[in-house]
Design a protein around this motif. Sequence first.
Motif, PDB file in Angstrom:
ATOM      1  N   SER A  89       0.847  -1.186   0.000  1.00 39.83           N
ATOM      2  CA  SER A  89       0.000   0.000   0.000  1.00 39.83           C
ATOM      3  C   SER A  89       0.883   1.237   0.000  1.00 39.83           C
ATOM      4  N   GLY A  90       0.328   2.327  -0.510  1.00 36.63           N
ATOM      5  CA  GLY A  90       1.065   3.576  -0.519  1.00 36.63           C
ATOM      6  C   GLY A  90       1.667   3.895  -1.868  1.00 36.63           C
ATOM      7  N   CYS A  91       2.601   4.835  -1.846  1.00 38.06           N
ATOM      8  CA  CYS A  91       3.223   5.321  -3.083  1.00 38.06           C
ATOM      9  C   CYS A  91       4.656   5.748  -2.788  1.00 38.06           C
ATOM     10  N   PHE A  92       5.560   5.375  -3.670  1.00 40.67           N
ATOM     11  CA  PHE A  92       6.978   5.728  -3.568  1.00 40.67           C
ATOM     12  C   PHE A  92       7.422   6.438  -4.839  1.00 40.67           C
ATOM     13  N   LYS A  93       8.465   7.242  -4.720  1.00 46.21           N
ATOM     14  CA  LYS A  93       9.126   7.777  -5.904  1.00 46.21           C
ATOM     15  C   LYS A  93      10.555   7.262  -5.912  1.00 46.21           C
ATOM     16  N   VAL A  94      11.014   6.933  -7.114  1.00 43.56           N
ATOM     17  CA  VAL A  94      12.389   6.484  -7.320  1.00 43.56           C
ATOM     18  C   VAL A  94      13.040   7.560  -8.170  1.00 43.56           C
ATOM     19  N   PHE A  95      14.090   8.193  -7.628  1.00 42.53           N
ATOM     20  CA  PHE A  95      14.657   9.340  -8.327  1.00 42.53           C
ATOM     21  C   PHE A  95      16.164   9.444  -8.176  1.00 42.53           C
ATOM     22  N   HIS A  96      16.720  10.246  -9.076  1.00 42.19           N
ATOM     23  CA  HIS A  96      18.134  10.598  -9.058  1.00 42.19           C
ATOM     24  C   HIS A  96      18.196  12.105  -8.858  1.00 42.19           C
ATOM     25  N   THR A  97      19.161  12.571  -8.095  1.00 39.78           N
ATOM     26  CA  THR A  97      19.354  14.004  -7.921  1.00 39.78           C
ATOM     27  C   THR A  97      20.530  14.418  -8.799  1.00 39.78           C
ATOM     28  N   ASN A  98      20.260  15.335  -9.742  1.00 40.43           N
ATOM     29  CA  ASN A  98      21.327  15.736 -10.664  1.00 40.43           C
ATOM     30  C   ASN A  98      22.281  16.727 -10.000  1.00 40.43           C
ATOM     31  N   ARG A  99      23.295  17.165 -10.736  1.00 38.00           N
ATOM     32  CA  ARG A  99      24.322  18.036 -10.141  1.00 38.00           C
ATOM     33  C   ARG A  99      23.790  19.409  -9.760  1.00 38.00           C
ATOM     34  N   ASN A 100      22.611  19.769 -10.279  1.00 33.26           N
ATOM     35  CA  ASN A 100      21.975  21.032  -9.893  1.00 33.26           C
ATOM     36  C   ASN A 100      21.010  20.839  -8.725  1.00 33.26           C
ATOM     37  N   ALA A 101      21.054  19.685  -8.103  1.00 29.20           N
ATOM     38  CA  ALA A 101      20.209  19.323  -6.954  1.00 29.20           C
ATOM     39  C   ALA A 101      18.736  19.213  -7.327  1.00 29.20           C
ATOM     40  N   ALA A 102      18.458  18.984  -8.601  1.00 26.28           N
ATOM     41  CA  ALA A 102      17.077  18.793  -9.048  1.00 26.28           C
ATOM     42  C   ALA A 102      16.776  17.294  -9.111  1.00 26.28           C
ATOM     43  N   GLU A 103      15.573  16.934  -8.683  1.00 29.43           N
ATOM     44  CA  GLU A 103      15.152  15.534  -8.748  1.00 29.43           C
ATOM     45  C   GLU A 103      14.744  15.167 -10.170  1.00 29.43           C
ATOM     46  N   GLN A 104      15.184  14.000 -10.597  1.00 27.95           N
ATOM     47  CA  GLN A 104      14.758  13.421 -11.867  1.00 27.95           C
ATOM     48  C   GLN A 104      14.104  12.088 -11.519  1.00 27.95           C
ATOM     49  N   ILE A 105      12.770  12.062 -11.588  1.00 28.05           N
ATOM     50  CA  ILE A 105      12.032  10.888 -11.149  1.00 28.05           C
ATOM     51  C   ILE A 105      11.976   9.855 -12.263  1.00 28.05           C
ATOM     52  N   LEU A 106      12.472   8.650 -11.956  1.00 28.12           N
ATOM     53  CA  LEU A 106      12.426   7.557 -12.922  1.00 28.12           C
ATOM     54  C   LEU A 106      11.048   6.936 -12.974  1.00 28.12           C
ATOM     55  N   TYR A 107      10.490   6.661 -11.796  1.00 29.84           N
ATOM     56  CA  TYR A 107       9.141   6.112 -11.766  1.00 29.84           C
ATOM     57  C   TYR A 107       8.540   6.242 -10.377  1.00 29.84           C
ATOM     58  N   PHE A 108       7.227   6.071 -10.350  1.00 35.34           N
ATOM     59  CA  PHE A 108       6.467   6.007  -9.114  1.00 35.34           C
ATOM     60  C   PHE A 108       6.033   4.558  -8.938  1.00 35.34           C
ATOM     61  N   ALA A 109       6.017   4.091  -7.712  1.00 34.07           N
ATOM     62  CA  ALA A 109       5.592   2.720  -7.436  1.00 34.07           C
ATOM     63  C   ALA A 109       4.418   2.760  -6.467  1.00 34.07           C
ATOM     64  N   ILE A 110       3.301   2.197  -6.905  1.00 39.94           N
ATOM     65  CA  ILE A 110       2.111   2.122  -6.071  1.00 39.94           C
ATOM     66  C   ILE A 110       1.817   0.650  -5.795  1.00 39.94           C
ATOM     67  N   GLU A 111       0.643   0.381  -5.265  1.00 39.23           N
ATOM     68  CA  GLU A 111       0.260  -0.980  -4.899  1.00 39.23           C
ATOM     69  C   GLU A 111       0.515  -1.958  -6.053  1.00 39.23           C
ATOM     70  N   ASN A 112       1.089  -3.108  -5.687  1.00 38.61           N
ATOM     71  CA  ASN A 112       1.385  -4.215  -6.602  1.00 38.61           C
ATOM     72  C   ASN A 112       2.537  -3.936  -7.567  1.00 38.61           C
TER      73      ASN A 112
END
Length: 194
Positions: free
Chosen positions: A53-76
């Motif tokens: 249950s719930g929701c996660f984000k999977v991300f990389h932080t670039n050299r400018n400290a900005a998040e680059q989200i690869l994907y979101f993971a929800i139930e299943n």
Amino acid sequence: MTESLQKHIREYVEISDEKLEKYCNAFTHRKIKKKEFLLMEGNICDFEGFVVSGCFKVFHTNRNAAEQILYFAIENWWISDIDSFINRIPSKLTIQALENSEILLISRKDKEKLYQEMPEVERLMRLKFQSSIIALQRRIIDNLSKSSEERYIEFLKKYPQTAHRLTNIQIAAYLGVTPESLSRVRKNIVKKDE
């Protein structure tokens, strides 16, 4: 707690009740609070997780400290840093809960042991891995060939159960645009619909 995992597995492979129970018993259950980190960049990822249950984000932080989200993971959905998990190298990704969440985690050691004991588990993971590679390949092609408006519309179509759970900033980071650009895209879509 493993009912959703058992159901998910049975959608992909035939497996006896005994083996399924043994496989599911290899997982540990964790509750993760909103904003809590499951994995921090620089650490070695020693788990694969199945989101109950719930929701996660999977991300990389670039050299400018900005998040680059690869994907979101929800139930299943399955969640991990596969490069770090397989190659035992420091992760370039961070995994963070966007909501209070529950997850089932399996260690690399336990997973490898089950591969040896149960070909069904290896088949399941191969099928899931293939699906992930296909999704990633499509995402790369879309990012290279589609406009931000097309990517946004595609995101809404593919993930209607996820979009409403996210902020504009998170969606923008996933699409690779600024929040301001996302606002313009939304305004353009509204104008076209009028």
